[in-house]
Write a protein that holds these residues in place. Structure first.
Motif, PDB file in Angstrom:
ATOM      1  N   UNK A  46      36.968  45.124  32.559  1.00 22.80           N
ATOM      2  CA  UNK A  46      36.306  43.946  32.001  1.00 22.80           C
ATOM      3  C   UNK A  46      36.902  42.724  32.680  1.00 22.80           C
ATOM      4  N   UNK A  47      36.073  42.070  33.518  1.00 19.79           N
ATOM      5  CA  UNK A  47      36.518  40.892  34.254  1.00 19.79           C
ATOM      6  C   UNK A  47      36.145  39.624  33.482  1.00 19.79           C
ATOM      7  N   UNK A  48      36.430  38.486  34.085  1.00 22.01           N
ATOM      8  CA  UNK A  48      36.153  37.213  33.418  1.00 22.01           C
ATOM      9  C   UNK A  48      34.663  37.015  33.174  1.00 22.01           C
ATOM     10  N   UNK A  49      33.822  37.365  34.164  1.00 24.73           N
ATOM     11  CA  UNK A  49      32.383  37.140  34.042  1.00 24.73           C
ATOM     12  C   UNK A  49      31.564  38.413  34.156  1.00 24.73           C
ATOM     13  N   UNK A  50      32.199  39.559  34.333  1.00 24.79           N
ATOM     14  CA  UNK A  50      31.454  40.795  34.543  1.00 24.79           C
ATOM     15  C   UNK A  50      32.191  41.986  33.938  1.00 24.79           C
TER      16      UNK A  50
END
Length: 283
Positions: A46-50
């Motif tokens: 789980x990334x900042x925007x994706x």
């Protein structure tokens, strides 16, 4: 035999425990999208925007936009909320009947066409704007809501042309803060193209022209040009339904457009709106 029985019991217990662990490990994560779609597989990051995601039975990693994801239910049973979903009725009841008095809003038009280019959101908005301008010009005693305001409120409440249909007209009126709501449908069918051609002859001066006519032949001083044009033909009909915030259908009408150009919807809207309950032709 007495010694063997406890040993078999331990082996059976270990097999059962191992099977349970493997089953738990194989259980998929479920990603719930804001558009109602669900995806089964494995969330790997789980990334900042994706969100990095692998479908069950596949090896390829996909990136999902976090803005499109509502929540993730992991195979372990844990749920993680990614984006909050606003209730479509979150603004209902925020305006009183007195505040809504004599206010009218036009919803984005429903498009029906055999031409996919005319099924776009842009075309729906274009006809919505044309209808609003016609209401402002051709009606009395109405305060017509600006389309930017109408569309912003709908977007804030997660309402699009399809989800609006799940609500009764009086609820839509309350959400928009108006007394009257206009539902419109534009049925625009592409009927093909037609080509036109023309030819013209010009002369250097009038004397040469008269001489050519008298001798019934061409003159060396004449100039001939040819031109052609192609037009697209459409069959258009417009339907309007106006509801009040009490749920009453005050005006329901449809009309076929006169002419075959794409913009004939504009004149048809004017004709229908002039004859609505507040229209200039309704006296």
């Amino acid at each position: 035999m007495k010694t063997l029985k406890p040993f078999l019991t331990v082996i059976l217990f270990m097999i059962t425990a191992t099977t349970s662990i493997l089953y738990a490990q194989e259980k998929s994560d479920t990603v719930y999208m804001l558009n109602g779609e669900t995806k089964e597989g494995k969330v790997t990051a789980i990334q900042e925007n994706s969100i990095e995601f692998v479908y069950s039975g596949e090896d390829l990693t996909y990136e999902l936009k976090k803005a499109d994801v509502q929540k993730i239910v992991f195979g372990s049973g844990r749920t993680q909320i990614i984006s909050q979903v606003a209730s479509p009725t979150s603004n209902i009841g925020t305006t009183s009947a007195a505040d809504r008095k004599n206010k009218l809003a036009v919803l984005p038009f429903t498009m029906v066409s055999n031409d996919q280019g005319l099924m776009s959101e842009a075309m729906s908005g274009q006809i919505q704007h044309a209808a609003i301008n016609s209401f402002k010009k051709n009606t009395r005693q109405l305060m017509v809501q600006d389309p930017m305001t109408t569309n912003a409120i709908l977007l804030k409440n997660n309402l699009d042309p399809n989800s609006i249909k799940t609500l009764m007209p009086q609820k839509v009126a309350e959400i928009l803060g108006v007394e009257f709501v206009v539902y419109g449908t534009a049925n625009i069918s592409f009927e093909g193209t037609r080509s036109y051609g023309s030819s013209s002859t010009t002369y250097k001066d009038k004397t040469e022209k008269d001489k050519a006519k008298k001798e019934d032949k061409s003159s060396g001083k004449e100039f001939t040009s040819n031109s052609s044009s192609t037009t697209s033909n459409y069959d258009t009909s417009i339907e309007l339904n106006i509801f009040s915030d009490s749920g009453s259908n005050l005006y329901s009408v449809s009309r076929n457009a006169f002419g075959s150009s794409l913009d004939t919807y504009d004149g048809t809207l004017n004709y229908l709106i002039k004859r609505c309950p507040w229209g200039s032709k309704n006296k």
